[in-house]
Design an enzyme around this catalytic site. Structure first.
Site, short mmCIF file in Angstrom:
data_model
loop_
_atom_site.label_atom_id
_atom_site.label_comp_id
_atom_site.label_asym_id
_atom_site.label_seq_id
_atom_site.Cartn_x
_atom_site.Cartn_y
_atom_site.Cartn_z
N ARG A 237 52.19 32.03 33.70
CA ARG A 237 51.17 31.69 34.68
C ARG A 237 51.84 31.25 35.96
O ARG A 237 52.80 30.46 35.94
CB ARG A 237 50.24 30.58 34.15
CG ARG A 237 49.31 31.01 33.02
CD ARG A 237 48.33 32.07 33.46
NE ARG A 237 47.42 32.50 32.40
CZ ARG A 237 47.65 33.50 31.57
NH1 ARG A 237 48.78 34.19 31.66
NH2 ARG A 237 46.77 33.84 30.66
N GLU A 266 44.61 36.59 42.29
CA GLU A 266 44.67 37.98 41.82
C GLU A 266 43.32 38.65 42.05
O GLU A 266 42.29 38.05 41.79
CB GLU A 266 45.04 38.02 40.34
CG GLU A 266 46.44 37.46 40.05
CD GLU A 266 46.81 37.55 38.57
OE1 GLU A 266 46.04 38.14 37.79
OE2 GLU A 266 47.86 37.02 38.20
N HIS A 285 49.90 41.94 36.99
CA HIS A 285 49.46 41.24 35.78
C HIS A 285 49.12 42.23 34.67
O HIS A 285 48.01 42.26 34.13
CB HIS A 285 48.26 40.34 36.07
CG HIS A 285 48.13 39.22 35.07
ND1 HIS A 285 47.43 38.06 35.34
CD2 HIS A 285 48.61 39.07 33.80
CE1 HIS A 285 47.48 37.25 34.28
NE2 HIS A 285 48.19 37.86 33.34
#
Length: 318
Positions: A237, A266, A285
């Site tokens: 993270r 994001e 991601h």
């Protein structure tokens, strides 16, 4: 007939990777392949749905959003942990929140893709080859004999450690709760402090859960303990690392590079420094984005919906 929307189905894969027809007599299912960041626009798109299926933290569900969705009864997320959902607020509004299992294998594999890509300068060499640039312009870094430092030694960290040993690396690990017995069981050395790990490592890879104790765990002072030849990889993270401090360290060449699959915002904003820094290998991601993992996510989402409709929901969060 209830309505179910699958959000942020970027690859348009959800409907083909599970047997949603099992719900067809009770639930009308469709997916949204675009990301909607504006809350007003999002509410207009989803406020008629009783069931929402979401992918990790792609779309946060804070209390302010939940209040605007009076029809919502079931929220299903991939994974059994999602800090982007205010579970307490959902529960207070009568919304059931369920999760799914997630395999540690895909993020483990992607971690090594980032390490290898940085160590051997693969993006630059591939770009030069495609664009007619220099034939061989970099000198790679050997992993055999180097030290791999793991911040976190859970399911993913332990698997990353095993691959590091297969490359002939010395593997050390640190986390707030790691003891000698757990480290020995994983075949790694325990670093006394995170500072010791940062100073000793040629590659630092983060595999910690984001929480109060780990938010901002690596700031400017910690990054300065790393060597200019060290690679930092974060597939966990983003807020575990102070992002502004990381940008400065990369710009000033205080670390060799960063492999990043996670970001505080994001999709990553167009003006983010991580898009332009030459010593960054950044991905959108995709650590958990594999066919088998998606199949698990969406098959178990169907199960979550079925058991909810039967009055006995499984895999409850919170």
């Amino acid at each position: 007939m209830q309505t179910c929307l699958i959000l942020d189905d970027y690859q348009d894969a959800a409907l083909g990777l599970a047997d949603w027809a099992r719900l067809s007599d009770r639930v009308a299912v469709s997916s949204m392949t675009d990301h909607v960041a504006d809350q007003n626009t999002l509410v207009a798109r989803i406020d008629q749905a009783e069931i929402l299926v979401i992918m990790r933290e792609r779309t946060p569900f804070p209390e302010a959003l939940l209040k605007r969705l009076p029809r919502l009864k079931l929220l299903v997320t991939s994974g059994m942990r999602n800090l982007a959902i205010d579970v307490a607020a959902a529960r207070a509004r009568g919304v059931t929140v369920c999760g799914t299992e997630s395999s540690p294998t895909p993020p483990t594999e992607l971690t090594w893709a980032l390490i290898l890509g940085l160590a051997r300068h693969l993006p630059l060499e591939n770009r030069n080859l495609r664009d007619g640039g220099p034939w061989q312009s970099t000198v790679g870094t050997d992993l055999a004999g180097a030290t791999l430092g793991l911040l976190g030694l859970g399911k993913i960290g332990t698997r990353v450690a095993g691959i590091g040993r297969a490359f002939g690396m010395r593997v050390i690990a640190w986390s707030p709760n790691l003891d000698d017995a757990r480290a020995a069981a994983a075949g790694v050395e325990r670093a006394e402090t995170k500072e010791d790990l940062l100073e000793a490592s040629d590659v630092v890879s983060i595999h910690l859960v984001l929480g109060d104790r780990t938010r901002g765990l690596l700031g400017d002072a910690e990054l300065r303990r790393m060597r200019p030849s060290t690679i930092l990889v974060n597939t966990s993270r983003a807020p575990i690392v102070d992002q502004a401090a990381l940008v400065r360290a990369l710009e000033e060449g205080r670390i060799a590079g960063a492999g990043l699959d996670v970001f505080e915002t994001e999709p990553l904003p167009a003006d983010s420094p991580f898009r332009r820094l030459p010593n960054v290998l950044a991905l959108p991601h995709v650590g958990y984005v594999t066919r088998d993992n998606y199949r698990t996510f969406f098959t178990q989402a169907v199960e979550d919906i079925e058991t909810y409709l039967a009055g006995s929901p499984i895999r409850l969060l919170g």
